[in-house]
Design a protein around this motif. Structure first.
Motif, PDB file in Angstrom:
ATOM      1  N   LEU A 173      53.190  -6.322  43.765  1.00 56.01           N
ATOM      2  CA  LEU A 173      52.874  -7.465  42.915  1.00 56.01           C
ATOM      3  C   LEU A 173      51.912  -8.348  43.700  1.00 56.01           C
ATOM      4  CD1 LEU A 173      53.269  -9.210  40.395  1.00 56.01           C
ATOM      5  CD2 LEU A 173      55.321 -10.150  41.472  1.00 56.01           C
ATOM      6  N   LEU A 174      50.695  -8.495  43.191  1.00 56.58           N
ATOM      7  CA  LEU A 174      49.672  -9.278  43.886  1.00 56.58           C
ATOM      8  C   LEU A 174      49.771 -10.750  43.522  1.00 56.58           C
ATOM      9  CD1 LEU A 174      46.694  -6.814  43.375  1.00 56.58           C
ATOM     10  CD2 LEU A 174      47.931  -7.255  45.503  1.00 56.58           C
ATOM     11  N   ASP A 175      49.536 -11.596  44.503  1.00 50.52           N
ATOM     12  CA  ASP A 175      49.577 -13.051  44.349  1.00 50.52           C
ATOM     13  C   ASP A 175      48.158 -13.555  44.107  1.00 50.52           C
ATOM     14  OD1 ASP A 175      49.858 -15.789  44.544  1.00 50.52           O
ATOM     15  OD2 ASP A 175      50.662 -15.766  46.586  1.00 50.52           O
ATOM     16  N   THR A 176      47.899 -14.105  42.936  1.00 47.93           N
ATOM     17  CA  THR A 176      46.549 -14.567  42.597  1.00 47.93           C
ATOM     18  C   THR A 176      46.226 -15.949  43.160  1.00 47.93           C
ATOM     19  OG1 THR A 176      47.311 -15.439  40.474  1.00 47.93           O
ATOM     20  CG2 THR A 176      46.450 -13.177  40.494  1.00 47.93           C
ATOM     21  N   SER A 177      47.153 -16.565  43.875  1.00 50.76           N
ATOM     22  CA  SER A 177      46.834 -17.862  44.483  1.00 50.76           C
ATOM     23  C   SER A 177      45.887 -17.686  45.679  1.00 50.76           C
ATOM     24  CB  SER A 177      48.098 -18.608  44.907  1.00 50.76           C
ATOM     25  OG  SER A 177      48.760 -17.926  45.950  1.00 50.76           O
ATOM     26  N   ASP A 194      49.515 -11.255  37.386  1.00 49.11           N
ATOM     27  CA  ASP A 194      49.462 -12.052  36.163  1.00 49.11           C
ATOM     28  C   ASP A 194      48.087 -12.675  35.999  1.00 49.11           C
ATOM     29  OD1 ASP A 194      52.217 -11.785  35.292  1.00 49.11           O
ATOM     30  OD2 ASP A 194      52.688 -12.888  37.123  1.00 49.11           O
ATOM     31  N   GLU A 195      47.648 -12.705  34.767  1.00 45.20           N
ATOM     32  CA  GLU A 195      46.427 -13.418  34.424  1.00 45.20           C
ATOM     33  C   GLU A 195      46.862 -14.705  33.720  1.00 45.20           C
ATOM     34  OE1 GLU A 195      43.040 -10.091  34.041  1.00 45.20           O
ATOM     35  OE2 GLU A 195      44.498 -10.003  32.413  1.00 45.20           O
ATOM     36  N   ASP A 196      46.139 -15.127  32.693  1.00 43.25           N
ATOM     37  CA  ASP A 196      46.492 -16.374  32.015  1.00 43.25           C
ATOM     38  C   ASP A 196      47.791 -16.198  31.240  1.00 43.25           C
ATOM     39  OD1 ASP A 196      46.164 -19.015  31.398  1.00 43.25           O
ATOM     40  OD2 ASP A 196      44.374 -18.762  30.196  1.00 43.25           O
ATOM     41  N   GLN A 197      48.551 -17.279  31.152  1.00 44.27           N
ATOM     42  CA  GLN A 197      49.878 -17.217  30.549  1.00 44.27           C
ATOM     43  C   GLN A 197      49.990 -18.186  29.377  1.00 44.27           C
ATOM     44  OE1 GLN A 197      52.386 -14.984  32.065  1.00 44.27           O
ATOM     45  NE2 GLN A 197      50.328 -14.354  32.670  1.00 44.27           N
ATOM     46  N   PHE A 255      38.203 -12.996  28.786  1.00 43.01           N
ATOM     47  CA  PHE A 255      38.388 -14.450  28.708  1.00 43.01           C
ATOM     48  C   PHE A 255      39.845 -14.848  28.957  1.00 43.01           C
ATOM     49  CE2 PHE A 255      39.435 -13.064  24.460  1.00 43.01           C
ATOM     50  CZ  PHE A 255      40.394 -13.962  24.001  1.00 43.01           C
ATOM     51  N   LEU A 256      40.763 -13.886  28.934  1.00 46.38           N
ATOM     52  CA  LEU A 256      42.176 -14.167  29.167  1.00 46.38           C
ATOM     53  C   LEU A 256      42.581 -14.057  30.640  1.00 46.38           C
ATOM     54  CD1 LEU A 256      43.513 -12.260  26.065  1.00 46.38           C
ATOM     55  CD2 LEU A 256      43.392 -14.730  26.371  1.00 46.38           C
ATOM     56  N   ALA A 257      41.637 -13.772  31.523  1.00 43.41           N
ATOM     57  CA  ALA A 257      41.970 -13.634  32.949  1.00 43.41           C
ATOM     58  C   ALA A 257      42.358 -14.983  33.539  1.00 43.41           C
ATOM     59  CB  ALA A 257      40.809 -13.017  33.711  1.00 43.41           C
ATOM     60  N   ASN A 258      41.457 -15.955  33.529  1.00 43.47           N
ATOM     61  CA  ASN A 258      41.705 -17.325  33.984  1.00 43.47           C
ATOM     62  C   ASN A 258      42.420 -17.391  35.331  1.00 43.47           C
ATOM     63  OD1 ASN A 258      41.530 -20.087  33.837  1.00 43.47           O
ATOM     64  ND2 ASN A 258      43.414 -20.317  32.674  1.00 43.47           N
ATOM     65  N   ASN A 259      41.818 -16.755  36.334  1.00 37.88           N
ATOM     66  CA  ASN A 259      42.352 -16.801  37.695  1.00 37.88           C
ATOM     67  C   ASN A 259      41.182 -16.689  38.673  1.00 37.88           C
ATOM     68  OD1 ASN A 259      41.674 -14.047  37.861  1.00 37.88           O
ATOM     69  ND2 ASN A 259      43.684 -13.424  37.154  1.00 37.88           N
ATOM     70  N   ASP A 260      41.464 -16.646  39.959  1.00 34.81           N
ATOM     71  CA  ASP A 260      40.411 -16.556  40.976  1.00 34.81           C
ATOM     72  C   ASP A 260      40.160 -15.128  41.443  1.00 34.81           C
ATOM     73  OD1 ASP A 260      39.874 -19.282  40.991  1.00 34.81           O
ATOM     74  OD2 ASP A 260      41.489 -19.689  42.419  1.00 34.81           O
ATOM     75  N   VAL A 261      40.571 -14.153  40.656  1.00 33.53           N
ATOM     76  CA  VAL A 261      40.335 -12.751  40.997  1.00 33.53           C
ATOM     77  C   VAL A 261      38.885 -12.416  40.643  1.00 33.53           C
ATOM     78  CG1 VAL A 261      40.980 -10.370  40.462  1.00 33.53           C
ATOM     79  CG2 VAL A 261      42.740 -12.135  40.638  1.00 33.53           C
ATOM     80  N   ASN A 262      38.224 -11.664  41.518  1.00 27.98           N
ATOM     81  CA  ASN A 262      36.872 -11.188  41.278  1.00 27.98           C
ATOM     82  C   ASN A 262      36.969  -9.771  40.712  1.00 27.98           C
ATOM     83  OD1 ASN A 262      34.085 -10.866  41.338  1.00 27.98           O
ATOM     84  ND2 ASN A 262      34.099 -10.174  43.463  1.00 27.98           N
ATOM     85  N   TYR A 263      36.608  -9.601  39.449  1.00 29.56           N
ATOM     86  CA  TYR A 263      36.665  -8.297  38.787  1.00 29.56           C
ATOM     87  C   TYR A 263      35.304  -7.625  38.987  1.00 29.56           C
ATOM     88  CZ  TYR A 263      40.797 -10.234  36.509  1.00 29.56           C
ATOM     89  OH  TYR A 263      42.020 -10.797  36.260  1.00 29.56           O
ATOM     90  N   ILE A 264      35.287  -6.526  39.753  1.00 32.07           N
ATOM     91  CA  ILE A 264      34.023  -5.838  40.035  1.00 32.07           C
ATOM     92  C   ILE A 264      34.015  -4.462  39.377  1.00 32.07           C
ATOM     93  CG2 ILE A 264      33.437  -7.106  42.132  1.00 32.07           C
ATOM     94  CD1 ILE A 264      34.807  -5.054  43.805  1.00 32.07           C
ATOM     95  N   SER A 265      32.852  -3.930  39.169  1.00 34.76           N
ATOM     96  CA  SER A 265      32.624  -2.649  38.468  1.00 34.76           C
ATOM     97  C   SER A 265      33.364  -2.620  37.132  1.00 34.76           C
ATOM     98  CB  SER A 265      32.994  -1.446  39.343  1.00 34.76           C
ATOM     99  OG  SER A 265      34.379  -1.378  39.593  1.00 34.76           O
ATOM    100  N   THR A 266      33.247  -3.711  36.375  1.00 37.42           N
ATOM    101  CA  THR A 266      33.992  -3.840  35.116  1.00 37.42           C
ATOM    102  C   THR A 266      33.603  -2.781  34.088  1.00 37.42           C
ATOM    103  OG1 THR A 266      32.422  -5.496  34.340  1.00 37.42           O
ATOM    104  CG2 THR A 266      34.419  -6.304  35.432  1.00 37.42           C
TER     105      THR A 266
END
Length: 185
Positions: free
Chosen positions: A38-42, A61-64, A128-139
């Motif tokens: 379980l990854l911590d997005t903080s 978790d992404e946006d809740q 648009f539902l991600a709403n976190n500080d994760v960098n999504y690459i090679s989408t």
């Protein structure tokens, strides 16, 4: 003593932020040496483009508790592949980024699964539902590869099962659950 302890415990419970709504998971059979993580997005990180390269089953978790202002299309679940406008949902990301591993496992959520975006177009449409500080690459390479499967447990609607084989760039899905009771408001 008990009269003082109960208010203290209640105050702590109310003051503490809620924990993640991915509750856990497990790999029950595999070719490889993975575990559930379980990854911590903080703490910011990047996901995609083979940057993990392990046999682990990952989730975060992404946006809740988002009220959808428009319907979204899903590849599995929903009402004929649609989650309706006005529905309150929580978004989660589940992935397997391995060059050669295979695993069969599950991820548990704190609310029933409503639908799954499992292919590039539905994942892109729901970014648009991600709403976190994760960098999504090679989408452009996200989604399931041919032969990989995901499904909701018929006896436990809060459990998502996966059976997938890793190769470059891996398997990535977005899971939508009902309103999370464990998420911060």
């Amino acid at each position: 003593m008990l009269k003082r302890l109960i208010p203290s415990v209640l105050a702590l419970a109310v003051a503490s932020p809620a924990m993640a709504v991915v509750l856990g998971g497990e790999i029950v059979d595999q070719r490889g040496n993975g575990k559930f993580v379980l990854l911590d997005t903080s703490t910011p990180f990047s996901v995609g483009a083979d940057n993990f390269n392990t046999d682990n089953l990952y989730a975060f978790d992404e946006d809740q508790n988002i009220v959808l202002t428009e319907p979204i299309r899903v590849d599995f679940g929903g009402d004929n592949g649609i989650i309706r406008q006005g529905e309150t949902i929580a978004s989660h990301y589940v992935f397997f980024d391995s060059f050669a591993g295979v695993h069969y496992g599950y991820v548990d959520f704190d609310a029933p699964v409503l639908g799954i975006a499992a292919f590039q177009d539905t994942m892109a449409a729901t970014d648009f539902l991600a709403n976190n500080d994760v960098n999504y690459i090679s989408t452009e390479l996200r989604g399931l590869e041919p032969g990989d499967r995901v499904w909701v447990d018929s006896q436990n609607p809060n459990r998502l099962w996966v059976f997938w084989a890793g190769s470059s760039p891996g398997d990535y899905i977005r899971v939508f659950t009902e309103k999370s009771l464990g998420a911060m408001m």
